[in-house]
Scaffold this active site. Structure first.
Site, PDB file in Angstrom:
ATOM      1  CE  LYS A 168      -1.733   2.104   3.561  1.00 50.26           C
ATOM      2  NZ  LYS A 168      -2.466   2.513   4.775  1.00 50.26           N
ATOM      3  CG  ASP A 226      -7.482   3.722   2.425  1.00 52.63           C
ATOM      4  OD1 ASP A 226      -8.393   3.212   1.705  1.00 52.63           O
ATOM      5  OD2 ASP A 226      -7.483   4.918   2.757  1.00 52.63           O
TER       6      ASP A 226
END
Length: 372
Positions: free
Chosen positions: A233, A251
């Site tokens: 991420k 997220d």
């Protein structure tokens, strides 16, 4: 049919059999009366045709010899009762069947083609709603974005943005941060929470950049994920926003929304990334991530989505999970949609042009920010 011929027939039978037991004649003469009662009952259930059949059976029994009259009478009653009783359950069954609501046809599962079309239409709609979508972390170079992204775990971008100015003022380069006193760093980033673990990560990645990459942030995924505290991420945030290389940022907001929209049922971030990536061309990945995260923070909240104020409600399978009344839903909108400050102290000009308000510095008096 009148009773007179039946009685006459019974009487004639009694005359012929005058030498027999008188009880037989009485039994025979009583049969038509019993049969007549059966006729009345039969009429109610079977109509005139059933009644005529009962009388004929009674007359045959009356002239048929010893015991036949009684058998016919009782048999007629039982037959009539049996037929009448059998008719009732049929009527009930028919009524019950007609009272049942018709079964609804099961909804057809969405085809792959339909899913891709719906997903891409949602992306187009979000592009119109959030033309100013951007990463909501303040940064001036790849190193600052990398450190800020690692610090954003388990806190809001707002809190990170309020904390990093002092950190970067004191440690502007990887070499400076790698040589810092850990206790000093901990004190600076304390407001973001988990400050000891985060200090270890950002100082570790600063040392790795100094020792392995000449103090420069690498632009390749395989290099970034080798740095302390950096996962896929974080790597995609840096690649997409500091180097212009496509990446999907999964997220908590992104994962929640794509599951609500039935783009995927996966919960593992890597699997979500793969599933969503297959629905869109790579060129869309970075901006798609920003738009979905913007929407999750402003309208499609975790606990109380503002369904009644959602511009993509007609495309959303989860519509109705939140507030559907338009006026009540408006009160749930956050950041620029609700008239509150955003998360960046230095937001892009396009955000300011759209009505966005800069976030206040740490400790400044301002309207409360509304980050989740």
């Amino acid at each position: 049919m009148s009773k007179t011929p039946v009685r006459a027939q019974a009487k004639g039978a009694g005359t012929v059999t005058a030498g027999r037991n008188s009880a037989v004649g009485e039994q025979a003469s009583a049969a038509p009366k019993k049969a007549a009662k059966g006729v009345k009952r039969a009429r109610g259930a079977e109509g005139a045709e059933g009644a005529a059949a009962s009388v004929a059976a009674a007359g045959k029994g009356a002239g048929g010899g010893v015991g036949s009259g009684g058998a016919a009478g009782s048999g007629g009653k039982r037959a009539a009762a049996k037929k009448a009783g059998a008719a009732k359950p049929v009527k009930k069954a028919a009524a019950a069947k007609s009272d049942k609501p018709p079964k609804k046809a099961a909804a057809k599962p969405e085809s792959r083609t339909a899913l891709v079309r719906r997903a891409r239409r949602i992306n187009r709609e979000l592009a119109e709603v959030y033309p100013y979508a951007h990463p909501e972390l303040d940064f001036e170079n790849p190193f600052q974005l990398l450190v800020a992204t690692v610090m954003s775990a388990q806190t809001t971008d707002l809190r990170v943005n309020q904390t990093t100015p002092a950190l970067f003022a004191k440690y502007p380069t990887p070499e400076d941060l790698a040589a810092a006193n850990p206790e000093d760093v901990e004190e600076l980033i304390r407001p973001t929470g988990f400050f000891r673990a985060k200090t270890k990560s950002i100082m570790g990645l600063a040392a790795a950049l100094r020792d392995e990459f000449g103090g420069e942030v690498p632009g390749r995924l395989e290099d970034l994920v080798q740095l302390p505290g950096v996962g896929r991420k974080t790597a995609f945030v840096v690649m997409g926003n500091a180097f212009g290389r496509p990446g999907i940022t999964v997220d908590t907001h992104f994962g929640r929304l794509v599951r609500r929209w039935k783009w995927t049922e996966e919960t593992d971030p890597d699997k979500v990334e793969k599933a969503v990536g297959e629905l869109f061309p790579k060129s869309d990945w970075t901006m798609l991530s920003h738009r979905v995260i913007f929407h999750g923070r402003r309208i499609c909240h975790a606990r109380k989505p503002a369904c009644g104020a959602c511009p993509i409600a007609p495309l959303c399978p989860a519509y109705g999970e939140g507030e559907t009344d338009p006026e009540k839903a408006k009160k749930l909108l956050k950041y620029e949609k609700g008239g509150f400050p955003g998360q960046r102290l230095k937001p892009p000009q396009s955000y300011l042009d759209a009505g966005g308000i800069p976030a206040p510095p740490l400790g400044a008096t301002a309207p409360p920010a509304t980050g989740e």
